[in-house]
Scaffold this motif. Structure first.
Motif, PDB file in Angstrom:
ATOM      1  N   TYR A  57       5.221  -5.039   1.386  1.00 15.79           N
ATOM      2  CA  TYR A  57       5.345  -5.730   0.059  1.00 15.79           C
ATOM      3  C   TYR A  57       7.065  -5.107  -0.713  1.00 15.79           C
ATOM      4  N   SER A  58       7.051  -4.629  -2.044  1.00 13.87           N
ATOM      5  CA  SER A  58       8.123  -3.695  -2.147  1.00 13.87           C
ATOM      6  C   SER A  58       7.604  -3.144  -3.428  1.00 13.87           C
ATOM      7  N   GLU A  59       8.182  -2.428  -3.835  1.00 13.61           N
ATOM      8  CA  GLU A  59       8.716  -0.837  -5.042  1.00 13.61           C
ATOM      9  C   GLU A  59       7.973  -2.376  -6.433  1.00 13.61           C
ATOM     10  N   PHE A  65       4.928  -0.008  -0.352  1.00 13.25           N
ATOM     11  CA  PHE A  65       6.484  -0.199  -0.652  1.00 13.25           C
ATOM     12  C   PHE A  65       7.062  -0.997   0.802  1.00 13.25           C
ATOM     13  N   LYS A  66       6.448  -0.224   1.915  1.00 13.29           N
ATOM     14  CA  LYS A  66       6.913  -1.214   3.061  1.00 13.29           C
ATOM     15  C   LYS A  66       6.598  -2.585   2.866  1.00 13.29           C
TER      16      LYS A  66
END
Ligand code: ADP
Ligand code: S3P
Length: 395
Positions: A219-221, A216-217
């Protein structure tokens, strides 16, 4: 602790098989394969001397093996025998056999072995033939000794009843984070002899990053969700898996297309219980809860509440639901009547199913199997009705 322990165990898979004891303290039930045809039914049951109640204080537990034959003569050689790699006297205190003619023309023979209390585990292990049983018991105190055996045996029996109806289909566990998908999934995979996969772990492996929080941190959700869908797609072409999905997998309709290859089960746990569990282990591994202000319990509850508002309907798409809040579910009542097992009644009465914290993962896995059974039976019934209807029209 006293628990009722009147269990009729008829795990079809061991009728006609020879289970091998794998531990020095173990033994095996020996069945004569060539005579399988002769035997109509075979069952094992645990009970103690007085009032069919087993007690850790009683010192002895009786283990009954009954067989029912079509032929009047039941040679001893046909009857299942208890064979052991260690001294039988060590396990069996007493043995009594009776033969009778049943009114419907069947002929039965029953042997009752009285087993020293401290050897009950060896006996249970022998019947179930599962290393995990021993591990399971060794983690618990002696007060829960018998209950653990009863629970584990019931779970095993239920899994054997359900298994033929699964047709090797995968089981997908869905539910909010912390609902027990991983914990219950591992138990289900063991009793069903399926492989277990945690979709979060598979995403981590695919991406090559050690935690979901880090994905998540870094890259992204959205990146995580794309990979999650890829993983579910790959799994959907496989069979005999129990998959613990990520709590948010239900929000993408495409994921349901993949999960519909198998049977999906929603572990529906009250949010307060989830928040308590998550607060106990910390929110570090759960990035969606990470940034909320407040103490661990309050921040978990606040975020879980808003997530559930978004996702509640999506979870309800599941084929089966294990509801661990509010009133006892129908199947729980049914199981009380079906098994007439003292401990199931006791469990329902004592726990009231309102307090999730007192339900063990084994209890929940059992309930999951019951709900899966309801689903597969309903499906089997619906398709046979459809076939009968089209057959009738053809006639
Ligand atoms: N029935 C239960 N009773 C008490 N704690 C549980 C139960 N099921 C799971 N837990 C605990 O809750 C936490 C989250 O469980 P987990 O199986 O990882 O959930 P999920 O995979 O749904 O996120 C773990 O610490 C686990 O030990
Ligand atoms: O609810 C969610 O959106 C998520 C739940 C997590 O899985 P668990 O349910 O196994 O904790 C993990 O997939 C990710 O942190 C997102």
């Amino acid at each position: 602790m006293e628990v009722g322990a009147v269990l009729d165990l008829q795990p079809c898979s061991w009728v006609g098989s020879e289970a091998k004891g794998r531990r020095s303290s173990g033994g095996s039930w020996r069945f004569q394969d060539p005579y399988r045809e002769e035997r109509r039914s075979s069952m094992v049951r645990f009970c103690n001397r007085r009032d069919n109640r087993a007690s850790v204080r009683s010192g002895h537990v009786e283990l009954k093996v009954s067989c029912c034959y079509k032929k009047p003569q039941v040679p001893d050689s046909l009857f299942p025998s208890f064979s052991s790699e260690i001294e039988l006297d060590d396990i069996i205190v007493d043995e009594a056999t009776e033969t009778s003619n049943e009114s419907d023309g069947d002929h039965s023979k029953r042997t009752m072995w009285t087993i020293a209390d401290d050897k009950l585990l060896a006996a249970a292990y022998t019947i179930m033939n599962e290393d995990s049983v021993v591990d399971h018991f060794s983690q618990r105190g002696t007060e829960t000794y018998h209950k653990s055996i009863d629970e584990a045996l019931l779970l095993k029996r239920k899994s054997e009843e359900v298994l033929p109806y699964l047709n090797e289909r995968c089981i997908y566990l869905v539910g909010m984070m912390g609902s027990g998908k991983t914990t219950i999934g591992k138990i289900l995979s063991e009793v069903l002899r399926y492989s277990f996969f945690d979709s979060d772990k598979l995403v981590e492996q695919t991406v090559g990053v050690s935690s979901v929080a880090q994905i998540f941190k870094q890259y992204s959700e959205a990146f995580f969700r794309d990979n999650e869908s890829e993983v579910l797609k790959d799994l959907s072409s496989m069979s005999r898996l129990v998959v613990a999905t990520g709590g948010g997998a239900v929000i993408r309709p495409i994921n349901w297309k993949f999960m519909k290859h198998g049977i999906s089960v929603w572990l529906d746990v009250p949010l307060e219980a989830l928040a308590r569990r998550i607060a106990d282990v910390g929110t570090d591994s759960r990035p969606l809860l990470h940034y909320e202000p407040g103490d661990p319990y309050s921040k978990a509850l606040a975020k879980l509440t808003s997530l559930f508002e978004e996702r509640g309907e999506a979870y309800a798409n599941a084929d089966a639901r294990v509801s661990l809040g509010g009133k006892p579910s129908c199947s729980c009542y049914a199981s009380c009547f079906l098994f007439v097992a003292g401990f199931v009644l006791e469990m329902a009465a004592k726990k009231g199913h309102g307090d999730v914290s007192t339900l063990t993962p084994t209890d929940i896995a059992f309930e999951a199997l019951l709900q899966i059974e309801n689903y597969v039976m309903d499906n089997a019934y619906a398709s046979s009705s459809r076939n009968n209807f089209t057959g009738a029209r053809r006639d």
